[in-house]
Enzyme design. Structure first.
Site, PDB file in Angstrom:
ATOM      1  N   ASP A 210       0.815  -1.213   0.000  1.00 37.48           N
ATOM      2  CA  ASP A 210       0.000   0.000   0.000  1.00 37.48           C
ATOM      3  C   ASP A 210       0.850   1.264   0.000  1.00 37.48           C
ATOM      4  O   ASP A 210       2.076   1.218   0.130  1.00 37.48           O
ATOM      5  CB  ASP A 210      -0.935   0.009   1.218  1.00 37.48           C
ATOM      6  CG  ASP A 210      -0.268  -0.526   2.488  1.00 37.48           C
ATOM      7  OD1 ASP A 210       0.953  -0.304   2.640  1.00 37.48           O
ATOM      8  OD2 ASP A 210      -0.943  -1.153   3.308  1.00 37.48           O
TER       9      ASP A 210
ATOM     10  N   ASN B 242      -8.186  -2.943  14.273  1.00 36.90           N
ATOM     11  CA  ASN B 242      -9.560  -3.121  13.825  1.00 36.90           C
ATOM     12  C   ASN B 242      -9.685  -4.266  12.821  1.00 36.90           C
ATOM     13  O   ASN B 242     -10.730  -4.434  12.183  1.00 36.90           O
ATOM     14  CB  ASN B 242     -10.102  -1.829  13.218  1.00 36.90           C
ATOM     15  CG  ASN B 242      -9.363  -1.421  11.947  1.00 36.90           C
ATOM     16  OD1 ASN B 242      -8.375  -2.039  11.557  1.00 36.90           O
ATOM     17  ND2 ASN B 242      -9.845  -0.373  11.285  1.00 36.90           N
TER      18      ASN B 242
ATOM     19  N   HIS C 161      -7.795  -4.711  10.040  1.00 35.84           N
ATOM     20  CA  HIS C 161      -7.452  -4.454   8.639  1.00 35.84           C
ATOM     21  C   HIS C 161      -6.145  -5.154   8.267  1.00 35.84           C
ATOM     22  O   HIS C 161      -5.275  -5.384   9.110  1.00 35.84           O
ATOM     23  CB  HIS C 161      -7.381  -2.947   8.345  1.00 35.84           C
ATOM     24  CG  HIS C 161      -6.154  -2.254   8.870  1.00 35.84           C
ATOM     25  ND1 HIS C 161      -6.190  -1.309   9.859  1.00 35.84           N
ATOM     26  CD2 HIS C 161      -4.846  -2.353   8.516  1.00 35.84           C
ATOM     27  CE1 HIS C 161      -4.966  -0.859  10.094  1.00 35.84           C
ATOM     28  NE2 HIS C 161      -4.132  -1.485   9.288  1.00 35.84           N
TER      29      HIS C 161
END
Length: 265
Positions: free
Chosen positions: A78, A146, A148
């Site tokens: 990313d 969370n 991800h």
């Protein structure tokens, strides 16, 4: 959306994070030495830093291993939208500082999502390259609090391909410590769930009690877009390296069963 998992997960649980990084490094070295053209998917952030330090040290100590890097194809998961590759918090900068500048990797063999310019075209070019090389032979991952992976955030649906995503407030708060003089970007470009699951092998690193809840949610049974990491249960060769010992994992009966009955490395 919720579906049922189809495979088990291999767990490597040690109290010592140094040992976990050593074990994960050896897995990567085995891939480097036994793959004709190794395609490696890299993660960024604090979690894989010690792994990369060990990988570089081992490579520089062994000429045959060092030469293997000339054939490596590197894909990064990313990148932040709006950050120039030279920005100190860009993942381009991270990868060159912590990995690439230390090894004889060919610059043309490096693929990092581009967060500036025409983002839709950038995503397509990245996916085209990923498809050309057949996906990573091994993909390194961390996991967010969370749930991800990459920057695939919890939601009502997940994207299969590389795409632009809006970062959750949880993720932005977790990364705020890196942006002392400016706000954390609101968006990022990330490899999609499909690209991650297309890897032949996955190494997930999860250190510290702050990751315990995310691990439990990801591997305790159901697969749900509200926890992107839960889709890793669909992969047939994933290894989790964690320091979360069995007696500290609360309410994780399915997870405990996986840990007590691990598959071999």
């Amino acid at each position: 959306m919720m579906i049922n998992p189809t495979t088990k997960v291999q767990w490597v649980v040690r109290d010592d994070c140094e040992m976990l990084n050593d074990l994960a490094t050896q897995v990567l070295i085995d891939v480097l030495m036994n793959t004709s053209r190794p395609v490696i998917g890299f993660a960024t952030g604090d979690t894989p830093r010690k792994l990369y330090t060990r990988l570089i040290a081992r490579s520089l100590q062994d000429e045959s291993l060092q030469r293997r890097w000339q054939d490596v194809i590197g894909f990064n998961l990313d990148e932040y939208v709006g950050l120039h590759p030279n920005h100190p918090q860009s993942y381009h900068h991270y990868m060159w500082k912590h990995v690439y500048e230390h090894l004889p990797i060919t610059k043309e063999h490096i693929y990092i999502p581009n967060g500036i310019g025409h983002l839709k075209d950038n995503c397509k070019e990245y996916d085209d390259a990923l498809q050309f090389y057949g996906g990573p032979d091994i993909q390194i991952l961390g996991i967010g609090k969370n749930g991800h992976i990459g920057f695939n955030e919890p939601g009502d649906h997940l994207e299969i391909g590389t795409h632009v995503t809006r970062l959750s407030e949880t993720t932005r708060q977790a990364n705020a410590r890196f942006f002392t003089d400016e706000a954390v970007p609101l968006q990022a470009v990330t490899m999609g769930i499909g690209g991650i699951l297309h890897a032949k092998r996955i190494l997930l690193l999860a250190f510290g009690s702050v990751k315990r809840a995310a691990l439990l949610q990801a591997f305790s049974g159901s697969i749900d877009t509200k926890c992107p990491a839960s889709f890793l249960q669909l992969h047939d060769r994933i290894t989790v390296f964690t320091d979360q010992s069995i007696d500290t994992l609360d309410n994780g009966s399915a997870l405990l069963s996986m840990i007590k009955n691990p598959r071999k490395l």
